[in-house]
Design a protein around this motif. Structure first.
Motif, PDB file in Angstrom:
ATOM      1  N   ALA A 156       0.935  -1.614   0.363  1.00 27.72           N
ATOM      2  CA  ALA A 156       0.193  -0.422   0.456  1.00 27.72           C
ATOM      3  C   ALA A 156       0.954   1.222   0.006  1.00 27.72           C
ATOM      4  O   ALA A 156       1.050   2.206  -1.028  1.00 27.72           O
ATOM      5  N   ILE A 157       1.682   1.083   0.891  1.00 24.16           N
ATOM      6  CA  ILE A 157       3.048   2.264   1.142  1.00 24.16           C
ATOM      7  C   ILE A 157       3.373   2.547  -0.413  1.00 24.16           C
ATOM      8  O   ILE A 157       3.720   3.629  -0.741  1.00 24.16           O
ATOM      9  N   GLY A 158       3.724   1.658  -0.976  1.00 24.19           N
ATOM     10  CA  GLY A 158       4.467   1.727  -2.353  1.00 24.19           C
ATOM     11  C   GLY A 158       4.446   1.663  -3.481  1.00 24.19           C
ATOM     12  O   GLY A 158       4.518   2.692  -4.263  1.00 24.19           O
ATOM     13  N   PHE A 159       2.281   1.532  -3.332  1.00 22.95           N
ATOM     14  CA  PHE A 159       2.037   2.277  -4.646  1.00 22.95           C
ATOM     15  C   PHE A 159       1.525   3.613  -4.434  1.00 22.95           C
ATOM     16  O   PHE A 159       1.238   4.826  -4.958  1.00 22.95           O
ATOM     17  N   CYS A 160       1.449   4.354  -2.885  1.00 21.20           N
ATOM     18  CA  CYS A 160       1.529   5.295  -3.050  1.00 21.20           C
ATOM     19  C   CYS A 160       2.405   6.308  -3.875  1.00 21.20           C
ATOM     20  O   CYS A 160       2.363   7.353  -3.860  1.00 21.20           O
ATOM     21  N   VAL A 161       4.117   5.569  -3.229  1.00 24.17           N
ATOM     22  CA  VAL A 161       4.859   6.264  -2.888  1.00 24.17           C
ATOM     23  C   VAL A 161       5.459   6.671  -5.220  1.00 24.17           C
ATOM     24  O   VAL A 161       5.618   7.046  -5.821  1.00 24.17           O
ATOM     25  N   SER A 162       4.916   5.018  -5.388  1.00 18.63           N
ATOM     26  CA  SER A 162       5.023   5.225  -6.757  1.00 18.63           C
ATOM     27  C   SER A 162       4.037   6.707  -7.429  1.00 18.63           C
ATOM     28  O   SER A 162       4.452   6.779  -8.398  1.00 18.63           O
ATOM     29  N   GLY A 163       3.319   6.114  -7.338  1.00 14.93           N
ATOM     30  CA  GLY A 163       2.513   6.850  -7.320  1.00 14.93           C
ATOM     31  C   GLY A 163       2.573   8.809  -7.017  1.00 14.93           C
ATOM     32  O   GLY A 163       2.293  10.148  -8.122  1.00 14.93           O
ATOM     33  N   PHE A 164       3.373   9.226  -6.669  1.00 11.40           N
ATOM     34  CA  PHE A 164       4.081  10.489  -6.245  1.00 11.40           C
ATOM     35  C   PHE A 164       5.689  10.739  -6.895  1.00 11.40           C
ATOM     36  O   PHE A 164       5.494  11.532  -8.190  1.00 11.40           O
ATOM     37  N   PHE A 165       6.175   9.539  -7.672  1.00 10.78           N
ATOM     38  CA  PHE A 165       6.812   9.284  -8.400  1.00 10.78           C
ATOM     39  C   PHE A 165       6.788   9.678  -9.747  1.00 10.78           C
ATOM     40  O   PHE A 165       7.114  10.310 -11.005  1.00 10.78           O
ATOM     41  N   LEU A 166       5.408   8.496 -10.319  1.00  5.82           N
ATOM     42  CA  LEU A 166       4.730   9.655 -11.380  1.00  5.82           C
ATOM     43  C   LEU A 166       4.093  10.555 -11.983  1.00  5.82           C
ATOM     44  O   LEU A 166       4.054  10.848 -12.951  1.00  5.82           O
ATOM     45  N   THR A 167       3.639  11.258 -10.955  1.00  7.30           N
ATOM     46  CA  THR A 167       3.441  12.621 -10.776  1.00  7.30           C
ATOM     47  C   THR A 167       4.373  13.878 -11.245  1.00  7.30           C
ATOM     48  O   THR A 167       3.999  14.396 -12.034  1.00  7.30           O
ATOM     49  N   VAL A 168       5.533  13.273 -10.496  1.00  4.37           N
ATOM     50  CA  VAL A 168       6.232  14.291 -11.011  1.00  4.37           C
ATOM     51  C   VAL A 168       7.235  13.922 -12.631  1.00  4.37           C
ATOM     52  O   VAL A 168       6.900  14.921 -12.726  1.00  4.37           O
TER      53      VAL A 168
END
Length: 274
Positions: free
Chosen positions: A167-179
């Motif tokens: 779950a945390i991994g998906f959120c971190v991935s989402g942040f970098f995808l937005t970048v």
């Protein structure tokens, strides 16, 4: 929480923009289709050789009896493939943006024109813009890969590794995808990658709310291809919020008594701001 909801809202607004502008949606599909073919081949190869990689990485389990050897290596294969999928989501965007830089630059400009004005851009030659995009993508992906390795290792923890860590991994991935997705509009404004990261860290909810649903949707085969044009459009709208340009446009519209409706570009009818 407000930023989290707003980030998800920009994702929907971007998809609605390309739904109303079908020609630009089709235009934005071309680089995503090219990238899809490349990534499909890479994931098939990973699935084919995952068992061999698991055996190579766990030589200490060669003498283990059944079912422990199979369980350990099966878990390794599952985590390896899951990590490959998450990495594919991040690198897919970077590679697609690199392939489609002229496509998405034009699409993003059209979105900005409809929102009250498009910044003129740095005026660099195409090869220079591609080099900056590649350099910035590598910078972001190195950071993302560091988190990916950490989450991969934490995935071996009992229970937590199969629930909280993903779950945390998906959120971190989402942040970098937005970048990555905001890089088109950010680069037009001459904002360097470290400043982009700082700005998005300052509003993590906005970045996570926009990127995490995309990470989950991109895991579904072929969905990434169809959502990429709208994702770029939504990321452009998000950048206008992040830089305060939406507020400025709204204040100007209010002063002119237009209630947020922007003037029409010369090539099309008037359109309202979202």
């Amino acid at each position: 929480m407000r930023d989290l909801v707003a980030g998800t809202g920009y994702l929907g607004k971007g998809q609605r923009w390309v739904a109303r502008h079908g020609r630009w949606w089709g235009f934005g599909l071309i680089p995503a289709l090219i990238a899809l073919v490349l990534y499909a081949g890479a994931l098939v190869a990973l699935a084919f050789y995952a068992g061999d990689l698991a055996a190579w990485a766990t030589p200490f389990a060669d003498g283990w009896g059944s079912p422990w050897q199979g369980l350990l290596r099966g878990l390794f294969v599952a985590l390896l493939f899951a990590g490959g999928l998450l990495l594919s989501v991040l690198t897919f965007t970077a590679v697609t943006l690199l392939i489609g830089d002229p496509f998405y630059e034009s699409l993003s400009e059209q979105v900005e024109k409809g929102e009250g004005g498009c910044p003129p851009g740095p005026g660099l030659p195409l090869w220079r813009e591609l080099w900056i995009s590649l350099r910035d993508s590598v910078h972001v992906l190195v950071r993302a890969a560091g988190f990916g390795l950490l989450f991969f290792a934490l995935g071996f923890l009992p229970v937590v590794g199969q629930t909280v860590v993903p779950a945390i991994g998906f959120c971190v991935s989402g942040f970098f995808l937005t970048v990555e997705l905001t890089s088109v509009a950010m680069q037009r404004r001459g904002i360097p990658v470290r400043e982009r990261l700082r700005m998005l860290r300052g509003r993590k909810g906005l970045a996570v709310g926009f990127g995490t649903p995309l990470v989950l949707l991109f895991l579904v085969p072929f969905v990434a291809v169809f959502l990429m044009p709208g994702a770029v459009a939504g990321a452009t709208l998000l950048v206008r919020d992040l830089t305060g340009e939406d507020d400025e446009t709204g204040e100007e519209a209010e002063a002119n008594g237009t209630d947020g409706v922007t003037a029409a570009p010369s090539s099309g009818p008037p359109r309202a701001r979202w």
